[in-house]
Design an enzyme around this catalytic site. Structure first.
Site, PDB file in Angstrom:
ATOM      1  CE  LYS A 157      -4.591  -1.925   2.256  1.00 43.35           C
ATOM      2  NZ  LYS A 157      -5.207  -1.700   2.679  1.00 43.35           N
TER       3      LYS A 157
ATOM      4  CG  ASN B   9      -8.127   0.926  -1.148  1.00 42.65           C
ATOM      5  OD1 ASN B   9      -8.273   1.443  -1.446  1.00 42.65           O
ATOM      6  ND2 ASN B   9      -8.808   0.841  -0.229  1.00 42.65           N
TER       7      ASN B   9
ATOM      8  CG  ASP C  27      -8.194   0.639   3.349  1.00 42.19           C
ATOM      9  OD1 ASP C  27      -9.733   0.053   2.409  1.00 42.19           O
ATOM     10  OD2 ASP C  27      -7.007   0.594   3.286  1.00 42.19           O
TER      11      ASP C  27
ATOM     12  CB  ALA D 241      -6.061  -1.303   8.410  1.00 43.77           C
TER      13      ALA D 241
ATOM     14  N   GLY E 286     -14.944  -6.658   9.860  1.00 41.52           N
ATOM     15  CA  GLY E 286     -14.629  -6.145   9.122  1.00 41.52           C
ATOM     16  C   GLY E 286     -15.618  -5.857   7.742  1.00 41.52           C
TER      17      GLY E 286
HETATM   18  P1  NAP Z   1      -0.222  -4.113   8.955  1.00 41.46           P
HETATM   19  O1  NAP Z   1       0.029  -2.350   8.046  1.00 41.46           O
HETATM   20  O2  NAP Z   1       0.508  -5.273   8.998  1.00 41.46           O
HETATM   21  O3  NAP Z   1      -0.701  -2.967  10.652  1.00 41.46           O
HETATM   22  C1  NAP Z   1      -0.909  -3.922  11.649  1.00 41.46           C
HETATM   23  C2  NAP Z   1      -0.628  -3.655  12.390  1.00 41.46           C
HETATM   24  O4  NAP Z   1      -1.135  -5.025  14.084  1.00 41.46           O
HETATM   25  C3  NAP Z   1       0.859  -3.368  13.102  1.00 41.46           C
HETATM   26  O5  NAP Z   1       0.177  -2.154  13.883  1.00 41.46           O
HETATM   27  C4  NAP Z   1       1.422  -4.588  13.826  1.00 41.46           C
HETATM   28  O6  NAP Z   1       2.449  -4.186  14.530  1.00 41.46           O
HETATM   29  C5  NAP Z   1       0.161  -4.997  14.800  1.00 41.46           C
HETATM   30  N1  NAP Z   1      -0.110  -6.234  14.867  1.00 41.46           N
HETATM   31  C6  NAP Z   1       0.411  -7.757  14.693  1.00 41.46           C
HETATM   32  N2  NAP Z   1       1.128  -8.728  15.403  1.00 41.46           N
HETATM   33  C7  NAP Z   1       0.875  -8.169  16.567  1.00 41.46           C
HETATM   34  C8  NAP Z   1       0.447  -8.634  17.885  1.00 41.46           C
HETATM   35  N3  NAP Z   1       0.124 -10.015  18.327  1.00 41.46           N
HETATM   36  N4  NAP Z   1       0.171  -8.046  18.835  1.00 41.46           N
HETATM   37  C9  NAP Z   1       0.061  -6.727  18.756  1.00 41.46           C
HETATM   38  N5  NAP Z   1      -0.003  -5.863  17.332  1.00 41.46           N
HETATM   39  C10 NAP Z   1       0.622  -6.867  16.318  1.00 41.46           C
HETATM   40  O7  NAP Z   1      -1.863  -4.605   8.845  1.00 41.46           O
HETATM   41  P2  NAP Z   1      -3.061  -3.927   8.100  1.00 41.46           P
HETATM   42  O8  NAP Z   1      -3.173  -3.611   6.576  1.00 41.46           O
HETATM   43  O9  NAP Z   1      -2.849  -2.326   9.113  1.00 41.46           O
HETATM   44  O10 NAP Z   1      -4.181  -4.859   8.357  1.00 41.46           O
HETATM   45  C11 NAP Z   1      -4.744  -4.946   9.810  1.00 41.46           C
HETATM   46  C12 NAP Z   1      -5.412  -5.863  10.388  1.00 41.46           C
HETATM   47  O11 NAP Z   1      -6.915  -5.405   9.435  1.00 41.46           O
HETATM   48  C13 NAP Z   1      -5.499  -7.242   9.214  1.00 41.46           C
HETATM   49  O12 NAP Z   1      -5.937  -7.433  10.319  1.00 41.46           O
HETATM   50  C14 NAP Z   1      -6.851  -6.917   8.183  1.00 41.46           C
HETATM   51  O13 NAP Z   1      -6.784  -8.169   7.278  1.00 41.46           O
HETATM   52  C15 NAP Z   1      -7.367  -6.026   8.362  1.00 41.46           C
HETATM   53  N6  NAP Z   1      -8.156  -4.748   7.373  1.00 41.46           N
HETATM   54  C16 NAP Z   1      -9.594  -5.448   6.724  1.00 41.46           C
HETATM   55  C17 NAP Z   1      -9.861  -4.167   5.778  1.00 41.46           C
HETATM   56  C18 NAP Z   1     -11.203  -4.601   5.929  1.00 41.46           C
HETATM   57  O14 NAP Z   1     -11.611  -3.803   4.420  1.00 41.46           O
HETATM   58  N7  NAP Z   1     -12.091  -5.030   6.172  1.00 41.46           N
HETATM   59  C19 NAP Z   1      -9.462  -3.560   5.327  1.00 41.46           C
HETATM   60  C20 NAP Z   1      -7.476  -3.373   5.600  1.00 41.46           C
HETATM   61  C21 NAP Z   1      -7.151  -4.247   6.763  1.00 41.46           C
HETATM   62  P3  NAP Z   1       4.127  -4.623  14.199  1.00 41.46           P
HETATM   63  O15 NAP Z   1       4.428  -3.713  12.969  1.00 41.46           O
HETATM   64  O16 NAP Z   1       4.558  -4.283  15.786  1.00 41.46           O
HETATM   65  O17 NAP Z   1       3.567  -6.246  13.786  1.00 41.46           O
END
Ligand code: NAP
Length: 275
Positions: free
Chosen positions: A66, A87, A102, A130, A238
Site C-alpha cells: 500500500k 488501496n 479504506d 488499516a 470488517g
Molecule cells: P499492517 O499494516 O501489517 O499493520 C498491522 C498492525 O498490527 C501493526 O501495528 C502491527 O504491529 C500490529 N500487530 C501485528 N501483530 C500484533 C500482535 N500480535 N500484537 C499486537 N499488535 C500486532 O496491517 P493492516 O493492513 O493495517 O491490517 C490490519 C488488519 O486489518 C488485518 O487483520 C487486515 O486483514 C484488516 N483489514 C481489514 C480491512 C477491511 O476492509 N475490513 C481493510 C484493511 C485491513 P507490528 O508492526 O509491531 O507488527
C-alpha cells in the site's frame, strides 16, 4: 471491450475480493474480470508498469504494497494524499492515479450498522495501514479524540503525527494509561491481525454502551466481535468495510453505480464458504 482489474498483493489466495468484484461486474452488466495478481515486493514495479501500459484498467493494492504503490503513483487523490498509502489504482491517460477507499469503507459500514454518527473518544489498536485509515474514518464519523495503541510506541507516534495532536495521541499497548482510555472509549477498534487472546481488551471492562469494531472479517464469527456481543456490547466486524471500500473502487474504475446488494451477497457467500 472486456475490462480487467487486479488485486496486487502477497499471500492473497484466500481473498474474497474476486467473488465480490466479479459479482458486481456481472450485476452491472459490465463485461469484465477481476483477478488475483500474486506479487512479491520485487515484482511490484513490473506490475505497475504493466498497469500503466494498459494491461489492466485498474487494481486494488493490499499487504505489503500500500505504501510502496503510493510512492510509485503519478498522482494521489483524496485520502491517499493524507494517508500516504493506496488501496486502489486507476489509469488515466497513461498516468497511475492512487486512491485510498479504506476510510470511506469504514465510515459507510458504521452508518449502515447504525453506529455512526459517533461521539466521544475512541481507541484504535494497531498502527499499520488499516489503523491509519481507521483513525481518519473515526474522526470523520464524529469521534472526538482517538488514542492509537500499538506494541511499538514509535509506530503509533508516527501514525498520530499525520493528524492534529489535539485529536490523536499515541500509547504503547502496555502503557497503564491505555486501560483508562479503553474504559472511557465509546468505540474500540481493532486494526491488528490478532484477537482477544493477544490484545489488552476485556469487553466486560468497557462502557456498557461501547461499540467494538474489528477490521478482521475471518474466521467468522470474529472472536472479539463475538466477545463484545456476549458482554452485551455492540460488535461490528470488517465485512462491511471490505464491501464499501471495494465498491468505491468499483465506481472509480467503471463510473457505474455499484450494485451493492449483489456484491454484499457474493461477499457473504465467499466468507461463509471459507469460515
Ligand atoms: P499492517 O499494516 O501489517 O499493520 C498491522 C498492525 O498490527 C501493526 O501495528 C502491527 O504491529 C500490529 N500487530 C501485528 N501483530 C500484533 C500482535 N500480535 N500484537 C499486537 N499488535 C500486532 O496491517 P493492516 O493492513 O493495517 O491490517 C490490519 C488488519 O486489518 C488485518 O487483520 C487486515 O486483514 C484488516 N483489514 C481489514 C480491512 C477491511 O476492509 N475490513 C481493510 C484493511 C485491513 P507490528 O508492526 O509491531 O507488527
Amino acid at each position: 471491450m472486456s475490462l480487467h482489474f487486479w488485486l496486487l498483493g502477497e499471500g492473497i489466495a484466500e481473498s474474497p475480493s474476486p467473488a465480490m468484484q466479479n459479482a458486481a461486474l456481472a450485476a452491472a452488466g459490465i463485461d469484465g474480470e477481476y483477478r488475483l495478481y500474486e506479487c512479491p515486493p520485487e515484482e511490484l514495479a513490473g506490475a505497475l508498469a504493466a498497469l500503466r501500459r494498459g494491461e489492466a484498467d485498474g487494481a486494488n493494492v493490499t499487504i505489503p504494497h500500500k505504501r510502496s504503490a503510493a510512492s510509485a503513483c503519478d498522482r494521489l487523490e483524496g485520502d491517499a494524499l493524507r494517508l500516504g498509502a493506496v488501496n486502489t489504482l486507476a489509469v488515466e491517460a497513461g498516468l497511475l492515479v492512487g486512491v485510498n477507499t479504506d476510510a470511506h469503507g469504514l465510515e459507510a459500514a458504521l452508518v449502515e450498522e447504525g453506529v455512526a454518527p459517533l461521539s466521544g473518544p475512541a481507541v484504535v489498536l494497531g498502527a499499520g495501514g488499516a489503523a491509519a485509515a481507521a483513525v481518519l474514518g473515526l474522526l470523520r464519523s464524529g469521534s472526538s479524540t482517538v488514542t492509537v495503541g500499538a506494541r511499538r510506541r514509535q509506530q503509533a507516534m508516527d501514525l498520530a503525527r499525520r493528524f492534529d495532536a489535539t485529536h490523536v495521541s499515541a500509547l504503547s499497548l502496555d502503557d497503564p494509561v491505555l486501560a483508562g482510555r479503553l474504559a472511557a472509549a465509546a468505540v474500540v477498534l481493532n486494526a491488528t491481525p490478532v484477537g482477544c487472546a493477544e490484545l489488552p481488551v476485556d469487553p466486560d471492562r468497557l462502557r456498557p454502551d461501547a461499540t467494538i469494531v474489528d477490521l478482521r472479517y475471518r474466521p467468522r464469527p470474529v472472536d472479539l466481535v463475538a466477545a463484545a456481543r456476549a458482554s452485551g456490547r455492540r460488535g461490528v466486524d470488517g465485512a462491511g468495510m471490505l464491501l464499501h471500500q471495494g465498491m468505491q473502487a468499483f465506481e472509480r474504475w467503471t463510473r457505474h453505480a455499484a450494485p451493492i446488494e449483489a456484491a454484499r451477497h457474493a461477499l457473504r457467500v465467499a466468507l461463509d464458504a471459507s469460515a
